[in-house]
Write an enzyme that holds these catalytic residues in place. Structure first.
Site, short mmCIF file in Angstrom:
data_model
loop_
_atom_site.label_atom_id
_atom_site.label_comp_id
_atom_site.label_asym_id
_atom_site.label_seq_id
_atom_site.Cartn_x
_atom_site.Cartn_y
_atom_site.Cartn_z
N LYS A 65 31.93 14.75 11.82
CA LYS A 65 31.55 14.98 10.42
C LYS A 65 30.97 13.70 9.81
CE LYS A 65 34.94 18.66 10.05
NZ LYS A 65 36.30 19.10 9.68
N GLN A 109 41.27 16.65 6.53
CA GLN A 109 41.29 17.37 7.80
C GLN A 109 42.66 18.02 8.03
OE1 GLN A 109 38.63 17.81 9.72
NE2 GLN A 109 39.67 18.83 11.41
N ASP A 132 35.21 21.95 1.60
CA ASP A 132 35.78 22.91 2.55
C ASP A 132 35.84 24.31 1.94
OD1 ASP A 132 36.54 22.20 5.15
OD2 ASP A 132 38.28 21.06 4.45
N1 GUN Z 1 40.64 21.69 10.88
C1 GUN Z 1 39.99 22.56 11.68
N2 GUN Z 1 38.93 23.09 11.02
C2 GUN Z 1 38.93 22.56 9.79
C3 GUN Z 1 38.08 22.70 8.66
O1 GUN Z 1 37.11 23.46 8.64
N3 GUN Z 1 38.40 21.96 7.58
C4 GUN Z 1 39.47 21.14 7.55
N4 GUN Z 1 39.71 20.45 6.44
N5 GUN Z 1 40.28 20.97 8.58
C5 GUN Z 1 40.00 21.68 9.69
#
Ligand code: GUN
Length: 311
Positions: A65, A109, A132
């Site tokens: 990311k 995350q 998100d």
């Molecule tokens: N962990 C796995 N997928 C995601 C996601 O799309 N967003 C977040 N914040 N954590 C994750």
């Protein structure tokens, strides 16, 4: 078929493969262009990603990311906190990021360590910076049929981009089609159903307790598979000419002691039945990070009081 987007690849069966890598590259190019325009106005989009603990999969995702954010020309920051971080400490960081004018998107995350209440943390993120799309305000805006005012969760947002592009290239309208979403998670199944409803599809949400799932899927012009069970949806469950979006990413044993990734749909079996289908890997997966960048770009525009682009 008039595919002006280059994301539909003909397969030998006559079906079309929906290329998520090409679609995500196109989204990222758009994001870069908008980010450069904003930056020229003195507003560089900023994304903060917060990682708590040392989960190896999370470390890989967070790194990806951050890399994508830099490639888009964003201000990109990563906060890495030890697994022993308290909820109060994490909430204090979220409050700092909420107040930071250089940050337009905040992503914490998941999963978080057990001692931290994830809902409390996600609800502390300003809805306008919730890239998100997990905050109840954004969930609610989608539920009331106003996704255009929300930040939409990245995986369903990316699935909708692929579906719209496939339908446009096929000359098909989404309105009125029967869409079956298999899976009812808060992150994918439920928002996906609401996004399809906002496009005037007739939506069914099926799940692990659905009776006679093959029969339900057989009525679907559009199938969105998001159950997380390897190759569960068989080829002969599909209506001829269905469009299939496979959100599943499952690792299974392969020959020679190796492993490979497969979706929730038995792809090879499905291809002869469908009009268009996303592969795994290379379908929805690459769209998720692209939509995170798109959401950050949208958030930066809205926070600045500017008309946000649509992706
Ligand atoms: N962990 C796995 N997928 C995601 C996601 O799309 N967003 C977040 N914040 N954590 C994750």
């Amino acid at each position: 078929m008039t595919d002006t987007t280059g994301i539909l690849k003909p397969l030998s069966s006559g079906a079309l493969m929906i290329d998520g890598k090409a679609a995500s590259a196109a989204v990222l190019e758009e994001v870069k262009r908008h980010a450069a325009e904003l930056t020229a106005k003195g507003i560089q989009p900023g994304l903060a990603v917060v990682l708590v603990g040392e989960d190896p999969a999370s470390q890989v995702y967070v790194r990806a990311k951050g890399k994508a954010a830099k490639e888009c020309g964003f201000h990109s920051v990563q906060h890495t906190l030890p697994a022993s971080t308290s909820e109060a400490e994490l909430l204090a960081l979220v409050a700092d990021l909420n107040a930071d004018p250089a940050i337009h998107g905040i992503l914490v995350q998941l999963p978080l360590p057990k001692a931290i209440n994830a809902s409390r943390v996600l609800e502390a993120i300003l809805p306008a910076k919730d890239v998100d799309g997990f905050h109840p305000i954004n969930v609610g805006l989608i539920a009331i049929g106003e996704p255009g005012r929300a930040l939409v969760p990245c995986t369903p947002a990316g699935s909708m981009v692929l579906l719209r592009k496939a339908c446009a290239a096929l000359g098909a309208r989404l309105a009125g089609l029967n869409a079956v979403v298999v899976g009812r998670s808060n992150i994918v199944g439920k928002p996906m159903a609401q996004l399809l409803l906002a496009e005037n599809c007739t939506v069914t949400v099926a799940h692990s307790r659905t009776q006679d799932l093959p029969q339900v899927v057989r009525h679907a012009d559009i199938v969105v598979a998001a159950v997380g069970r390897a190759e569960m949806i068989k080829g002969d469950w599909l209506k001829p000419g269905a469009i299939v979006i496979d959100v599943g990413i499952n690792r299974i044993a392969a020959e020679g002691g190796k492993t490979r990734l497969v979706g929730d749909v038995a792809y090879a079996e499905a291809v002869p039945h469908v009009r268009a289908i996303t592969p795994v890997p290379g379908g929805v997966g690459p769209m998720t990070i692209a939509m995170l960048m798109a959401n950050t770009c949208v958030a930066a525009h809205r926070i600045a009081g500017l008309q946000a682009p649509e992706f």
